[in-house]
Scaffold this motif. Structure first.
Motif, PDB file in Angstrom:
ATOM      1  N   SER A   1      30.194  37.935   1.602  1.00 27.51           N
ATOM      2  CA  SER A   1      30.668  39.222   1.096  1.00 27.51           C
ATOM      3  C   SER A   1      31.527  39.884   2.153  1.00 27.51           C
ATOM      4  O   SER A   1      31.422  39.559   3.342  1.00 27.51           O
ATOM      5  CB  SER A   1      29.489  40.126   0.726  1.00 27.51           C
ATOM      6  OG  SER A   1      28.713  40.411   1.873  1.00 27.51           O
TER       7      SER A   1
ATOM      8  N   ALA B   1      41.932  32.169  -9.308  1.00 25.18           N
ATOM      9  CA  ALA B   1      40.470  32.278  -9.301  1.00 25.18           C
ATOM     10  C   ALA B   1      39.941  32.457  -7.888  1.00 25.18           C
ATOM     11  O   ALA B   1      38.931  33.145  -7.675  1.00 25.18           O
ATOM     12  CB  ALA B   1      39.851  31.037  -9.944  1.00 25.18           C
ATOM     13  N   ARG B   2      40.608  31.834  -6.902  1.00 23.93           N
ATOM     14  CA  ARG B   2      40.194  32.005  -5.510  1.00 23.93           C
ATOM     15  C   ARG B   2      40.289  33.471  -5.101  1.00 23.93           C
ATOM     16  O   ARG B   2      39.389  34.016  -4.454  1.00 23.93           O
ATOM     17  CB  ARG B   2      41.058  31.129  -4.605  1.00 23.93           C
ATOM     18  CG  ARG B   2      40.870  31.347  -3.108  1.00 23.93           C
ATOM     19  CD  ARG B   2      39.480  31.001  -2.647  1.00 23.93           C
ATOM     20  NE  ARG B   2      39.172  29.593  -2.811  1.00 23.93           N
ATOM     21  CZ  ARG B   2      37.974  29.054  -2.588  1.00 23.93           C
ATOM     22  NH1 ARG B   2      36.984  29.832  -2.206  1.00 23.93           N
ATOM     23  NH2 ARG B   2      37.767  27.775  -2.767  1.00 23.93           N
TER      24      ARG B   2
ATOM     25  N   VAL C   1      40.413  36.081  -7.205  1.00 19.32           N
ATOM     26  CA  VAL C   1      39.457  36.829  -8.021  1.00 19.32           C
ATOM     27  C   VAL C   1      38.109  36.872  -7.307  1.00 19.32           C
ATOM     28  O   VAL C   1      37.469  37.927  -7.199  1.00 19.32           O
ATOM     29  CB  VAL C   1      39.307  36.186  -9.418  1.00 19.32           C
ATOM     30  CG1 VAL C   1      38.079  36.744 -10.137  1.00 19.32           C
ATOM     31  CG2 VAL C   1      40.555  36.437 -10.258  1.00 19.32           C
ATOM     32  N   SER C   2      37.672  35.727  -6.794  1.00 20.41           N
ATOM     33  CA  SER C   2      36.391  35.652  -6.090  1.00 20.41           C
ATOM     34  C   SER C   2      36.401  36.510  -4.827  1.00 20.41           C
ATOM     35  O   SER C   2      35.444  37.247  -4.559  1.00 20.41           O
ATOM     36  CB  SER C   2      36.090  34.196  -5.733  1.00 20.41           C
ATOM     37  OG  SER C   2      34.937  34.094  -4.927  1.00 20.41           O
ATOM     38  N   LEU C   3      37.487  36.449  -4.052  1.00 25.10           N
ATOM     39  CA  LEU C   3      37.567  37.218  -2.810  1.00 25.10           C
ATOM     40  C   LEU C   3      37.524  38.721  -3.076  1.00 25.10           C
ATOM     41  O   LEU C   3      36.803  39.462  -2.399  1.00 25.10           O
ATOM     42  CB  LEU C   3      38.848  36.848  -2.060  1.00 25.10           C
ATOM     43  CG  LEU C   3      38.848  35.473  -1.383  1.00 25.10           C
ATOM     44  CD1 LEU C   3      40.264  35.086  -0.978  1.00 25.10           C
ATOM     45  CD2 LEU C   3      37.926  35.477  -0.171  1.00 25.10           C
TER      46      LEU C   3
ATOM     47  N   ALA D   1      36.328  40.215  -5.768  1.00 29.31           N
ATOM     48  CA  ALA D   1      35.021  40.572  -6.327  1.00 29.31           C
ATOM     49  C   ALA D   1      33.981  40.683  -5.217  1.00 29.31           C
ATOM     50  O   ALA D   1      33.158  41.608  -5.211  1.00 29.31           O
ATOM     51  CB  ALA D   1      34.597  39.526  -7.355  1.00 29.31           C
ATOM     52  N   ARG D   2      34.015  39.752  -4.246  1.00 30.14           N
ATOM     53  CA  ARG D   2      33.059  39.781  -3.138  1.00 30.14           C
ATOM     54  C   ARG D   2      33.343  40.926  -2.175  1.00 30.14           C
ATOM     55  O   ARG D   2      32.518  41.226  -1.300  1.00 30.14           O
ATOM     56  CB  ARG D   2      33.076  38.448  -2.390  1.00 30.14           C
ATOM     57  CG  ARG D   2      32.284  37.358  -3.106  1.00 30.14           C
ATOM     58  CD  ARG D   2      32.305  36.070  -2.321  1.00 30.14           C
ATOM     59  NE  ARG D   2      33.549  35.347  -2.476  1.00 30.14           N
ATOM     60  CZ  ARG D   2      34.037  34.482  -1.582  1.00 30.14           C
ATOM     61  NH1 ARG D   2      33.387  34.290  -0.440  1.00 30.14           N
ATOM     62  NH2 ARG D   2      35.155  33.839  -1.803  1.00 30.14           N
TER      63      ARG D   2
ATOM     64  N   ASN E   1      37.579  28.794   2.878  1.00 29.34           N
ATOM     65  CA  ASN E   1      37.708  30.203   3.229  1.00 29.34           C
ATOM     66  C   ASN E   1      39.096  30.431   3.817  1.00 29.34           C
ATOM     67  O   ASN E   1      39.848  29.487   4.034  1.00 29.34           O
ATOM     68  CB  ASN E   1      36.608  30.640   4.214  1.00 29.34           C
ATOM     69  CG  ASN E   1      36.598  29.813   5.485  1.00 29.34           C
ATOM     70  OD1 ASN E   1      37.546  29.841   6.268  1.00 29.34           O
ATOM     71  ND2 ASN E   1      35.518  29.079   5.705  1.00 29.34           N
TER      72      ASN E   1
ATOM     73  N   TRP F   1      39.495  38.971   5.501  1.00 28.36           N
ATOM     74  CA  TRP F   1      39.092  37.667   4.961  1.00 28.36           C
ATOM     75  C   TRP F   1      39.332  36.530   5.948  1.00 28.36           C
ATOM     76  O   TRP F   1      38.851  35.418   5.736  1.00 28.36           O
ATOM     77  CB  TRP F   1      39.849  37.383   3.670  1.00 28.36           C
ATOM     78  CG  TRP F   1      39.460  38.284   2.531  1.00 28.36           C
ATOM     79  CD1 TRP F   1      38.294  38.964   2.368  1.00 28.36           C
ATOM     80  CD2 TRP F   1      40.253  38.599   1.383  1.00 28.36           C
ATOM     81  NE1 TRP F   1      38.309  39.685   1.193  1.00 28.36           N
ATOM     82  CE2 TRP F   1      39.500  39.481   0.563  1.00 28.36           C
ATOM     83  CE3 TRP F   1      41.530  38.229   0.951  1.00 28.36           C
ATOM     84  CZ2 TRP F   1      39.978  39.983  -0.641  1.00 28.36           C
ATOM     85  CZ3 TRP F   1      42.012  38.730  -0.244  1.00 28.36           C
ATOM     86  CH2 TRP F   1      41.245  39.602  -1.044  1.00 28.36           C
TER      87      TRP F   1
END
Length: 378
Positions: free
Chosen positions: A95, A117-118, A120-122, A124-125, A211, A238
């Motif tokens: 996170s 999608a990568r 989107v995940s970042l 969202a986290r 990552n 990130w």
């Protein structure tokens, strides 16, 4: 008692010592992982980047000096520590802190795709409200983009400009950004479509990365730079390294970095196929350097054909560049056919002069890669 039995008796206590030491190493790694997890929590609390190159350099330098003092190979120690650090970065990837005050809505156009999608995940986290806009969602695009803090275009190159023009009116403070591998035309399209903050981004990696640590993201500024600083900070949190560049200069460089390299790999791979090469035989007899080269070529064919075709077709200038490459290939081939050793060496000297001191640096870096390639050979 045979010599083999004597050897086994002599080796047994030594092997037991090694087993004990290895078990202790595992316990130490577990203890280190717990500490690095706490480091990650502190970094996220204060919005600090996952990757801090100065700290990594300081740590490696100190341990190399210690290794020399302890009469241990400093290269071995550095190699082990780099592998451990890669793992620790992964533990800090669960996170992230949100770098925009109050968070907000992030709309990812093409968020169902691999790269989209990568991100989107970042997001969202990192605590953002993430909305995905796909082809079937365009009738609701206006409502989906209402109150958006960021609209991120993560669509194929061939559709980018068309879909930018199709966007509804965005909030005046909404950041409009794209992830396309070409930048000039998409950036101009975004500036035309949206009067608010605009920035072009090019992640120099594929969706298969675990990552963003040490991954490069090229930034091409568009408009109202101060209003999208939170987005750039989010990228660094990130773990990404940002490289700022003008859009036209970026596109020119990408012809060499991407289009030419992909086309060369395509030709090499197709040539191997047409020659009916026995890949297993090549691998069995290959040195680590050729195995690595073959792996990079094979990697291309494990990915999306349309994506790479679009990259190679992204600019008419690519064809001109490759024509010049073909001409130079032909010139050097003529030297080879003429058995002109002096001519080939003269061309080699051109390359030596061009690369200069970087040639030695690349030799050192490639040795490290080759060692890893050899270690992974089964």
């Amino acid at each position: 008692m045979t010599a083999v039995n004597h050897a086994q008796q002599a080796l047994q206590p030594l092997r037991e010592q090694i087993d004990t030491i290895d078990a202790e190493l595992v316990r130490l790694l577990a203890a280190r992982a717990k500490v690095t997890a706490q480091v990650g929590q502190v970094k996220q609390h204060y919005a600090l980047p996952v990757y801090v190159p100065e700290r990594e350099h300081e740590l490696l330098t100190a341990r190399r000096e210690q290794a020399i003092a302890e009469q241990v190979s400093p290269e071995l120690v550095e190699d082990v520590l780099r592998r451990i650090m890669r793992e620790s970065y992964a533990t800090q990837d669960i996170s992230f802190v949100c770098c925009r005050q109050g968070g907000g809505k992030v709309v990812v156009v093409g968020g169902a795709g691999a790269l989209g999608a990568r991100f989107v995940s970042l997001f969202a986290r990192s605590g953002y409200q993430v909305v995905v806009l796909e082809q079937q969602d365009w009738p609701e695009a206006a409502s989906l983009c209402a109150d958006a803090a960021l609209v991120l275009m993560a669509v194929p190159i061939t559709l980018t400009e068309q879909l930018i023009a199709k966007l509804p009116a965005l909030p005046s403070d909404c950041v409009l950004a794209d992830l396309t591998s070409i930048k000039d035309k998409p950036l101009q399209a975004m500036l035309t479509q949206h009067a608010g903050p605009v920035v072009g981004l090019h992640p120099m990696f594929g969706p298969d990365i675990t990552n963003l640590v040490k991954q490069v993201v090229v930034v091409c500024h568009g408009r109202a730079e101060q209003q999208y600083q939170w987005l750039l900070q989010q990228l660094t949190v990130w773990g990404a390294e940002l490289a700022e560049e003008q859009a036209t200069a970026h596109d020119s460089a990408m012809q060499l970095i991407q289009a030419m390299r992909h086309f060369s790999s395509l030709v090499y791979g197709v040539h191997l196929a047409e020659e009916k090469a026995d890949l297993q035989q090549l691998l069995a007899m290959s040195s680590p350097i050729y195995r690595l080269e073959l792996a990079m070529i094979g990697r291309l064919f494990a990915q999306n054909a349309e994506l790479y075709a679009d990259i190679m077709l992204s600019s008419s200038d690519v064809a001109s560049l490759l024509s010049r490459y073909q001409q130079r290939f032909g010139q050097l081939l003529a030297l080879l056919q003429a058995n002109d050793k002096a001519g080939l060496m003269a061309e080699f000297a051109k390359g030596q002069q061009f690369f200069g001191d970087l040639a030695g640096q690349f030799l050192h870096e490639s040795k490290q890669l080759l060692q890893k390639a050899a270690d992974g050979r089964s």
